[in-house]
Enzyme design. Structure first.
Site, PDB file in Angstrom:
ATOM      1  N   ASP A  42       0.882  -1.164   0.000  1.00  0.00           N
ATOM      2  CA  ASP A  42       0.000   0.000   0.000  1.00  0.00           C
ATOM      3  C   ASP A  42       0.923   1.218   0.000  1.00  0.00           C
ATOM      4  O   ASP A  42       1.512   1.561   1.020  1.00  0.00           O
ATOM      5  CB  ASP A  42      -0.884  -0.023   1.257  1.00  0.00           C
TER       6      ASP A  42
ATOM      7  N   LYS B  92       2.957  11.265  -3.464  1.00  0.00           N
ATOM      8  CA  LYS B  92       1.891  10.563  -4.195  1.00  0.00           C
ATOM      9  C   LYS B  92       0.875  11.543  -4.793  1.00  0.00           C
ATOM     10  O   LYS B  92       0.252  11.257  -5.806  1.00  0.00           O
ATOM     11  CB  LYS B  92       1.198   9.592  -3.229  1.00  0.00           C
TER      12      LYS B  92
ATOM     13  N   GLU C 294      -7.309   0.696  -4.183  1.00  0.00           N
ATOM     14  CA  GLU C 294      -7.233   0.587  -2.719  1.00  0.00           C
ATOM     15  C   GLU C 294      -8.545   0.114  -2.079  1.00  0.00           C
ATOM     16  O   GLU C 294      -8.517  -0.805  -1.244  1.00  0.00           O
ATOM     17  CB  GLU C 294      -6.788   1.938  -2.131  1.00  0.00           C
TER      18      GLU C 294
ATOM     19  N   ASP D 104     -12.857   5.343   1.794  1.00  0.00           N
ATOM     20  CA  ASP D 104     -11.403   5.371   1.988  1.00  0.00           C
ATOM     21  C   ASP D 104     -10.901   6.814   1.951  1.00  0.00           C
ATOM     22  O   ASP D 104     -10.778   7.409   0.882  1.00  0.00           O
ATOM     23  CB  ASP D 104     -10.746   4.528   0.881  1.00  0.00           C
TER      24      ASP D 104
END
Length: 608
Positions: free
Chosen positions: A8, A70, A171, A193
């Site tokens: 992850d 990211k 994810e 999420d």
């Protein structure tokens, strides 16, 4: 059979997991932590630091410490998100040679996939240390709403880190895999999420015999914990400016201290009603007077500041439910993923929208990596009965005459898929058509990204609307898009495989892979040297401690004096081998030290 790790790659923290004897397990790092900060730094001496060690020195080395990379991955330099990051980051973000984003650390510029590769490499090292074997295959997760370029950039990062990325999965889908693994559920679930930098919502149907079918997905790749922190920072900066007429944003070290304090306060306010932010000597005034920042922030203040962000996530959930044509009462469970879901206001908002208490049975920081590991094991081991049916998060189509977007594949279409549509020429005597392959990015009418283009030539001259062209879009299980166009009259065709770009050329990626390999060799030999040095220094200290006792016992004989002199020479040679950082010499001297230590211990034991 090859071991496959699940990674992850998070905005704030990253996590690595493996399926061991059928059980998905998160692998702790050397410090015993299950997650590692996604931070990279370069010290003044040019040494690379990753993870906790990078985070610990972030305040004193703010300009050369990267966090939240990211949020920049796979983006173009001129995008609004990059402009926002340039204004708020303590490190320097510059334009790359392909209108991409580069990060300047010390004297070097790094691409974003290169920075992410350093984090992935750290995850790989954590796994290899734990398993005591080398690892090359990985499944890496990405936000469900990432576009093709962002996904490709993550693939490139994996490649640079020396990993064979066998699958990129979303994810929320990974979280659902971990939630339903081995439980034989049959239910409809929502995965909410909210992580450090991105937000996703996915609706999934878990069927018998391990079938996981995504019904709908949506999100925002620039909405997460970083934005909550930014609002606290704004609040602190504003109140300090009102008090002292000084803008703390102008000082990079002060900004980094504010970031740390904001994140800490936000986390604390999940369990207490108010907390104090105390930053002594934050900056000096024009009169060289040291100024301190001291503020008390309550949970209510935080919730007021962040309410718009929470409502943005709820609005995306509402739209996703409409797209999926589902009522709230059809959702049987809601899973919370990502550190931000610990915030009480977020939990309230989710419970309020879905009209049910969210499930507390999964770990928000670890569940995504566990799901990636489960998917990895299923891909290499046929014994794992599991079928994963994901969807395309963005609609795809072509731009037609008058800049009209003609959709061929709708958002939330299950992949693999193929769709065909017939188009006609838009001008008299038109002999060629340009096919512009587009991806719809958001809800705005003009929010498109060009994925590729090609030209179909040698069409028959005819009045407009008479020549028909068949356009076909295909997406395979890996999300690779193929587009073809065919003249219906002659059967002549042209096609393109839409290859997403991370902004890096093949040569650049090859060079980055080589330099990453060199770094790993250097790192491994440096670790080996450190281990050998510690062993040698322990023996040296032990021998030096025993020396006075041994000298007293053996000084009477010539043989004894010779043995003591030899021991002195061995100590001297060992110290000089350590000083010259010669691994082979240190190893051979360690053997001599061990023999001397055994002899000294024997002498001392006999006299007792």
């Amino acid at each position: 059979m090859d071991r496959v790790i699940g990674i992850d790659l998070g905005t704030t923290n990253s996590c690595v997991a493996i399926v061991d004897d059928g059980t998905p397990t998160v692998i702790p790092n050397r410090g015993g932590y299950k997650t590692t900060p996604s931070m990279v730094a370069v010290t003044e001496a040019g040494k690379r630091l990753v993870g906790h060690i990078a985070k610990r020195q972030a305040i004193t080395n703010a300009e050369n410490t990267v966090s939240a990379a990211k949020r920049l991955i796979g983006r173009k330099w001129n995008s609004s998100q990059v402009k926002n990051s340039v204004l708020t980051s303590s490190y320097q973000i510059v334009e790359g040679p392909h209108a991409d984003v580069r990060i300047k650390l010390r004297d070097n510029s790094y691409s974003v996939p290169e920075i992410s590769a350093m984090v992935l490499q750290e995850m790989r090292v954590i796994a290899e240390d734990f398993l005591s074997e080398s690892v090359s295959k990985a499944v890496i997760t990405v936000p469900a709403y990432f576009n093709d370029n962002q996904r490709q950039a993550v693939r490139d990062a994996g490649q640079i880190a020396g990993l064979d990325v066998i699958r990129i999965i979303n994810e929320p889908t990974a979280a659902a895999l971990a939630y339903g693994f081995g439980k034989n559920y049959e239910k409809l679930i929502a995965v909410y999420d909210l992580g450090g930098g991105t937000f996703d919502i996915s609706i999934l149907e878990i069927g018998a015999h391990g079938v996981f079918k995504v019904i709908a997905t949506a999100g925002d790749t620039f909405l997460g914990g970083e934005d909550f922190d930014a609002l606290i920072i704004d609040w602190l900066v504003q109140s300090f400016k009102e008090q002292h007429d000084i803008d703390l944003r102008q000082d990079r070290m002060a900004l980094q201290r504010l970031k740390d304090a904001a994140e800490k306060a936000k986390c604390e306010l999940s369990s207490v009603k108010e907390t104090e932010i105390n930053l002594p000597f934050i900056i000096s005034s024009g009169r060289n007077e040291a100024l301190h920042l001291q503020q008390t922030i309550s949970r209510q203040t935080l919730e007021t500041l962040c309410e718009d962000l929470v409502q943005r996530t709820v609005e995306i959930c509402r739209q996703t439910m409409l797209d999926a044509r589902l009522d709230k009462d059809e959702i049987e469970d809601v899973i919370l993923v990502g550190g931000m879901t610990r915030m009480p206001r977020v939990q309230e908002a989710v419970a309020g929208f879905f009209q049910r208490e969210p499930c507390k049975g999964v770990h928000p920081d670890e569940v995504v990596a566990l799901g990636a590991a489960i998917q990895g094991a299923a891909l290499v081991d046929d014994a794992h009965e599991m079928i994963l049916l994901d969807v395309t998060p963005h609609s795809l189509g072509i731009m037609t005459f008058g800049s009209v977007f003609e959709e061929l594949i709708a958002q939330n279409t299950t992949v693999p898929t193929a769709q065909t549509k017939i188009f006609t020429t838009s001008r008299d005597n038109q002999t060629a058509v340009k096919i512009l392959v587009m991806q719809k990015e958001g809800q705005q009418a003009d929010d498109f990204e060009l994925l590729g283009e090609f030209i179909l030539t040698n069409l028959r001259r005819a009045p407009k609307g008479q020549v028909e062209i068949e356009v076909t879009f295909e997406i395979n299980a890996d999300g690779i898009v193929n587009v073809s166009a065919k003249d219906m009259e002659t059967g002549q065709g042209q096609s393109i495989q839409v290859t997403a770009s991370s902004g890096l050329t093949k040569d650049e990626i090859s060079n980055m892979i080589e330099s990453a390999k060199e770094y790993m060799v250097e790192r491994r030999s440096s670790e080996e040297f450190e281990a050998a040095r510690q062993e040698a220094e322990t023996l040296i200290a032990e021998i030096e401690r025993l020396f006075p006792q041994v000298e007293v016992v053996v000084a009477a004989s010539d043989f004894g004096r010779e043995a003591v002199n030899k021991a002195r020479r061995i100590l001297k040679d060992a110290k000089s081998a350590i000083e010259s950082r010669d691994l082979n010499q240190v190893k051979s001297q360690t053997e001599a030290l061990a023999r001397t230590h055994r002899m000294f211990k024997g002498v001392v034991t006999k006299t007792q």
